[in-house]
Design an enzyme around this catalytic site. Structure first.
Site, PDB file in Angstrom:
ATOM      1  N   GLU A  58      10.510  -9.465  -4.768  1.00  0.00           N
ATOM      2  CA  GLU A  58      11.009  -8.210  -4.175  1.00  0.00           C
ATOM      3  C   GLU A  58      12.499  -8.352  -3.840  1.00  0.00           C
ATOM      4  OE1 GLU A  58       7.193  -6.240  -1.924  1.00  0.00           O
ATOM      5  OE2 GLU A  58       8.185  -7.881  -0.901  1.00  0.00           O
TER       6      GLU A  58
ATOM      7  N   SER B 291       0.822  -1.216   0.000  1.00  0.00           N
ATOM      8  CA  SER B 291       0.000   0.000   0.000  1.00  0.00           C
ATOM      9  C   SER B 291       0.857   1.268   0.000  1.00  0.00           C
ATOM     10  CB  SER B 291      -0.931  -0.015   1.215  1.00  0.00           C
ATOM     11  OG  SER B 291      -0.181  -0.125   2.405  1.00  0.00           O
TER      12      SER B 291
HETATM   13  C1  5RP Z   1       4.846  -7.136   0.181  1.00  0.00           C
HETATM   14  C2  5RP Z   1       5.714  -6.366   1.096  1.00  0.00           C
HETATM   15  C3  5RP Z   1       5.284  -4.984   1.426  1.00  0.00           C
HETATM   16  O1  5RP Z   1       6.261  -4.096   0.990  1.00  0.00           O
HETATM   17  C4  5RP Z   1       5.092  -4.877   2.907  1.00  0.00           C
HETATM   18  O2  5RP Z   1       4.133  -5.849   3.300  1.00  0.00           O
HETATM   19  C5  5RP Z   1       4.616  -3.492   3.320  1.00  0.00           C
HETATM   20  O3  5RP Z   1       3.358  -3.255   2.788  1.00  0.00           O
HETATM   21  P1  5RP Z   1       2.531  -1.939   3.125  1.00  0.00           P
HETATM   22  O4  5RP Z   1       3.252  -0.799   2.491  1.00  0.00           O
HETATM   23  O5  5RP Z   1       1.169  -2.207   2.512  1.00  0.00           O
HETATM   24  O6  5RP Z   1       2.453  -1.820   4.625  1.00  0.00           O
HETATM   25  O7  5RP Z   1       6.727  -6.798   1.568  1.00  0.00           O
HETATM   26  O8  5RP Z   1       5.261  -8.459   0.081  1.00  0.00           O
END
Ligand code: 5RP
Length: 228
Positions: free
Chosen positions: A105, A30
């Site tokens: 990622e 997000s």
């Molecule tokens: C997805 C991730 C996201 O970067 C992590 O969960 C953070 O997400 P958000 O910005 O919605 O808090 O690692 O796999």
């Protein structure tokens, strides 16, 4: 100030770090949603030549929505990657994978010449471990990997879908075991987890962060690795 505003502020701040001609890793979540949105807007306004490398189907779809041309690691090196995190330690080690996208990622972020993390202040911790470590496993290995994680002192739980019956299926067609650990040495645990047969990747990102941009109620804080 609501959380979305903090996330949008850090997304906008990270866009300022991008130079014309760069290849940019597009993180997932997000917070990076706002980065991708504002990067797309800047590309249109300033007619920049930027290529994005998505880290998930989510970031691919957002890149298309906001007009960012995409490429792949096969074709280009990554100049800079911008990604979110679930926890950021005082040493800038991370837990990621809250969106189950940590495998791609990590591939993109660890191959970037510069890796920038954008978070709101709720993600800052002294030591990693409150958030369970997401471990992506190939479906056939579920039982042996679960047992191995328990042997290592972890408490694994298979991540279940919301608005989908059964487990979450990652972009790579695998399951995720969210595993609570007491983490003393993140870098060591990261390597140990990946040595279990059947584990594709885990959500500990130790030692690769260059910069963290933190959205706080009081404003933006930037933490640079070289200043620690
Ligand atoms: C997805 C991730 C996201 O970067 C992590 O969960 C953070 O997400 P958000 O910005 O919605 O808090 O690692 O796999």
């Amino acid at each position: 100030m609501n959380m979305d505003l903090l996330k949008e502020n850090v997304g906008k701040e990270a866009v300022k770090l991008i130079d014309d001609g760069q290849v940019v890793g597009l993180g997932t979540g997000s917070t990076t949603h706002f980065f991708i949105k504002h990067l797309g807007m800047r590309i249109q306004e300033e007619e920049l030549e930027i290529l994005g490398i998505p880290t998930s189907f989510q970031s691919l779809i957002l890149a298309r929505e906001f007009g960012i041309k995409v490429t792949s690691l096969d074709e280009h090196d990554v100049d800079i990657a911008v990604d979110g995190a679930d926890e950021v330690s005082s040493q800038l080690d991370l837990i990621k994978g809250g969106g189950a996208a940590h495998t791609i990622e990590k591939l993109v972020d660890s191959n970037a010449k510069k890796f920038v993390v954008i978070v709101d202040e709720s993600k800052l911790v002294d030591n990693l471990g409150e958030f369970p470590v997401p471990v992506e496993v190939i479906p056939d290995s579920l039982r042996p990997v679960t047992n191995a994680l328990i042997q290592m002192g972890g408490k694994p739980e298979i991540r279940m879908g919301i608005r989908k019956d059964g487990p979450v299926i990652t972009d790579n067609g695998n399951f995720v075991l969210d595993t609570k650990f007491d983490i003393e040495d993140p870098a060591k645990l990261e390597v140990e987890l990946n040595s279990i047969p059947g584990v594709l990747e885990n959500g500990i990102f130790a030692g690769i962060t260059d910069k963290v941009i933190v959205g706080k109620m009081s404003g933006i804080e930037v933490i640079n690795k070289e200043e620690l």
